[in-house]
Design a protein around this motif. Structure first.
Motif, PDB file in Angstrom:
ATOM      1  N   PHE A 101      22.533  36.629  32.145  1.00 37.49           N
ATOM      2  CA  PHE A 101      22.254  35.689  33.227  1.00 37.49           C
ATOM      3  C   PHE A 101      23.134  35.935  34.441  1.00 37.49           C
ATOM      4  CE2 PHE A 101      19.801  33.666  30.018  1.00 37.49           C
ATOM      5  CZ  PHE A 101      18.831  32.942  30.701  1.00 37.49           C
ATOM      6  N   SER A 102      24.280  36.583  34.234  1.00 39.00           N
ATOM      7  CA  SER A 102      25.086  36.983  35.388  1.00 39.00           C
ATOM      8  C   SER A 102      24.328  37.971  36.256  1.00 39.00           C
ATOM      9  CB  SER A 102      26.404  37.602  34.921  1.00 39.00           C
ATOM     10  OG  SER A 102      27.203  36.655  34.261  1.00 39.00           O
ATOM     11  N   ALA A 103      23.472  38.790  35.621  1.00 39.32           N
ATOM     12  CA  ALA A 103      22.692  39.770  36.383  1.00 39.32           C
ATOM     13  C   ALA A 103      21.749  39.101  37.369  1.00 39.32           C
ATOM     14  CB  ALA A 103      21.902  40.658  35.423  1.00 39.32           C
ATOM     15  N   MET A 104      21.371  37.861  37.091  1.00 39.95           N
ATOM     16  CA  MET A 104      20.449  37.142  37.963  1.00 39.95           C
ATOM     17  C   MET A 104      21.172  36.298  39.006  1.00 39.95           C
ATOM     18  SD  MET A 104      17.781  35.916  34.998  1.00 39.95           S
ATOM     19  CE  MET A 104      17.331  37.049  33.677  1.00 39.95           C
ATOM     20  N   SER A 105      22.503  36.334  38.984  1.00 40.11           N
ATOM     21  CA  SER A 105      23.269  35.452  39.872  1.00 40.11           C
ATOM     22  C   SER A 105      23.088  35.794  41.341  1.00 40.11           C
ATOM     23  CB  SER A 105      24.754  35.493  39.502  1.00 40.11           C
ATOM     24  OG  SER A 105      25.283  36.793  39.703  1.00 40.11           O
ATOM     25  N   ALA A 106      22.923  37.098  41.662  1.00 39.75           N
ATOM     26  CA  ALA A 106      22.753  37.468  43.070  1.00 39.75           C
ATOM     27  C   ALA A 106      21.489  36.832  43.638  1.00 39.75           C
ATOM     28  CB  ALA A 106      22.697  38.990  43.212  1.00 39.75           C
ATOM     29  N   TYR A 107      20.417  36.833  42.844  1.00 45.88           N
ATOM     30  CA  TYR A 107      19.190  36.177  43.288  1.00 45.88           C
ATOM     31  C   TYR A 107      19.396  34.670  43.423  1.00 45.88           C
ATOM     32  CZ  TYR A 107      14.657  33.895  42.948  1.00 45.88           C
ATOM     33  OH  TYR A 107      13.581  33.078  43.172  1.00 45.88           O
ATOM     34  N   LEU A 108      20.042  34.050  42.454  1.00 41.62           N
ATOM     35  CA  LEU A 108      20.256  32.603  42.495  1.00 41.62           C
ATOM     36  C   LEU A 108      21.106  32.205  43.702  1.00 41.62           C
ATOM     37  CD1 LEU A 108      20.878  31.917  38.706  1.00 41.62           C
ATOM     38  CD2 LEU A 108      18.822  31.382  40.029  1.00 41.62           C
ATOM     39  N   VAL A 109      22.127  33.011  43.996  1.00 45.63           N
ATOM     40  CA  VAL A 109      22.978  32.725  45.151  1.00 45.63           C
ATOM     41  C   VAL A 109      22.178  32.807  46.447  1.00 45.63           C
ATOM     42  CG1 VAL A 109      24.892  33.653  46.526  1.00 45.63           C
ATOM     43  CG2 VAL A 109      25.155  33.351  44.055  1.00 45.63           C
ATOM     44  N   SER A 110      21.174  33.699  46.483  1.00 46.32           N
ATOM     45  CA  SER A 110      20.367  33.837  47.701  1.00 46.32           C
ATOM     46  C   SER A 110      19.357  32.697  47.865  1.00 46.32           C
ATOM     47  CB  SER A 110      19.627  35.186  47.685  1.00 46.32           C
ATOM     48  OG  SER A 110      18.549  35.165  46.749  1.00 46.32           O
TER      49      SER A 110
END
Length: 476
Positions: free
Chosen positions: A75-84
């Motif tokens: 789920f850390s891998a998806m954090s960049a998308y979530l932050v955007s």
């Protein structure tokens, strides 16, 4: 003008926030993230109890720790998308609520599969919190102080998991392993409620809009899961057709994932960051430091309990001084990175790790507990030189929106690789031991011999590619 807009206008010329505001923001988020970080290792001291209650072996029981770390990485891998897509404040509360729900489910688990599943729910919340606080720290500090920023964040990322076994050991001995989740859930709920009126949003809006690529998420997740399944099979029954097929399928899926990331305009993980050689070198050294920390934090308490016959509380207390030392050293090594660069930290870190690891190979049931504690502390000094300073060094090589992507890459790969390799090392330790459920000194020594070899490889790699002189900033 709202509070978040006011904070953005108060940024200093070098891009950071004034000290008072950055301390307030990080203080609140660190308080919430501490529970998620400490949860990584709080079940370590409870492993022997859980093994007996649910009649599972060491290889399967340790999944409540390694699978937690593994899911956190996914789920850390998806954090960049979530932050955007979402502001930092909203992400923080979503993650905290998810973590609390997982704690409640673990508390009422009636069998091992339910316990494992509820731990993965907790890990989803932690997988958002861990990269989020790093991105926020890099946002509120200027690039010239990235080492200091990561040193502060390292107080919880490194220190919290390190004290987990000591705290949980006392709780398990006094009230049982379920009480661990009562403590985690209660603390998380209190922090969440107190943060509602005080936590502002400090994240800058990204320059470009990022779309979520579902196929990339599927390829990455299932590829990594196949590798984890392979390690579990190897731990339980050794090499076989199922393990080999899982590894082959996982490799194919991850290759397809990597190929897709380099071809689509909105990748889940921006693998083009690896074109920056110093970012790649920094990441490799982060992986070495994190594996050295996570593997030992699981294996040493098991050694103290299974080989030396001590209680869960004693096994946790044996590594507590090292945990305190890590929390003390992380801000110091971060500042050393800012002032002297990565080279001195590489030399000191690998030397300390290698010395402590080789000494652990010689330990047996007669080794005094204080010697175990000292050796663990020596290795922790080496971890402190590598783990967070090299995270800061790698992040410093990137700029703009790539910082969030770089943080997602570092956190996800760090957690997943540590979970997989720790699982492999624990499996090797169990297979090399003669006990049916526990471990012995021979298996312990074999696993630490492998860690020593990996330390040597990591040092040679860093010595070849790291700059010998300090640079003010990274270059493409």
């Amino acid at each position: 003008m709202n509070k978040s807009e006011n904070i953005q206008t108060n940024r200093t010329e070098d891009g950071g926030l004034p000290p008072r505001q950055r301390h307030m923001v990080l203080g609140i988020m660190m308080a919430g993230t501490t529970a998620a970080c400490i949860s990584q290792s709080m079940m370590i001291a409870a492993l022997p109890t859980i093994m007996q209650e649910f009649l599972v072996g060491a290889g399967l029981a340790q999944l409540i720790t390694t699978a937690y770390i593994f899911t956190l990485g996914l789920f850390s891998a998806m954090s960049a998308y979530l932050v955007s897509k979402l502001d930092a404040r909203r992400l923080f509360f979503i993650a905290m609520v998810g973590f609390i729900v997982g704690c409640c489910a673990s508390l009422f688990a009636t069998n091992y599969p339910v316990l494992l599943a509820s731990r993965l729910v907790q890990a989803i919340g932690a997988g958002i919190l861990l990269p989020l606080i790093q991105v926020v720290a890099l946002s509120v500090y200027p690039k010239s102080q990235y080492g200091k920023a990561m040193g502060i964040v390292g107080i919880i990322i490194g220190f919290a998991p390190a004290i987990g076994p000591a705290i949980s050991g006392s709780i398990v001995d006094a009230w049982g392993w379920r009480a661990v989740f009562v403590a985690l859930g209660t603390v998380s709920a209190v922090v969440t409620l107190l943060a509602i009126p005080f936590l502002p949003n400090v994240m800058r809006k990204p320059a470009t809009h990022q779309r979520f690529d579902a196929l990339s998420a599927v390829l990455f997740s299932f590829g990594a899961i196949c590798l984890l399944a392979a390690t579990a099979c190897i731990e339980q029954s050794g090499w076989g057709v199922v393990a080999a097929a899982s590894i082959a399928l996982g490799a194919v899926l991850l290759f397809a994932f990597a190929r897709r990331q380099l071809r689509i305009p909105n990748p889940l993980l921006k693998l083009s960051c690896f074109a920056n050689r110093q970012f790649t070198v920094g990441l490799v050294l982060v992986l070495l430091g994190n594996l050295s920390f996570m593997a030992a934090s699981i294996m040493v308490p098991l050694f103290v309990q299974d080989v030396q016959g001590a209680s869960a509380a004693v096994s946790g207390l044996a590594i507590l001084p090292g945990a305190v030392l890590l929390g003390f050293l992380n801000p110091i090594t971060g500042r050393l990175l800012d002032s002297h660069g990565p080279w001195p930290l590489l030399v000191a870190g690998c030397a300390l790790l290698l010395g402590g690891t080789l000494a652990f190979v010689a330990c047996d049931a007669e080794t005094p507990l204080w010697v175990v504690t000292v050796l663990y502390g020596v290795r922790i000094c080496g971890v402190a030189c590598l783990q967070m300073p090299m995270t800061a060094y790698a992040s410093k090589q990137l700029s703009g929106d790539d910082v969030a992507q770089g943080t997602a890459i570092i956190t996800s790969i760090r957690q997943i690789s540590s979970a997989l390799l720790s699982s492999v090392l624990i499996g090797i330790m169990a297979l090399a031991s003669s006990g049916d459920l526990g471990i012995d000194a021979h298996g312990f020594g074999v696993s630490f011999s492998i860690l020593a070899a990996l330390t040597i490889v990591g040092f040679v790699f860093g010595a070849v590619f790291l700059p010998k002189r300090r640079k003010a900033s990274g270059r493409r």
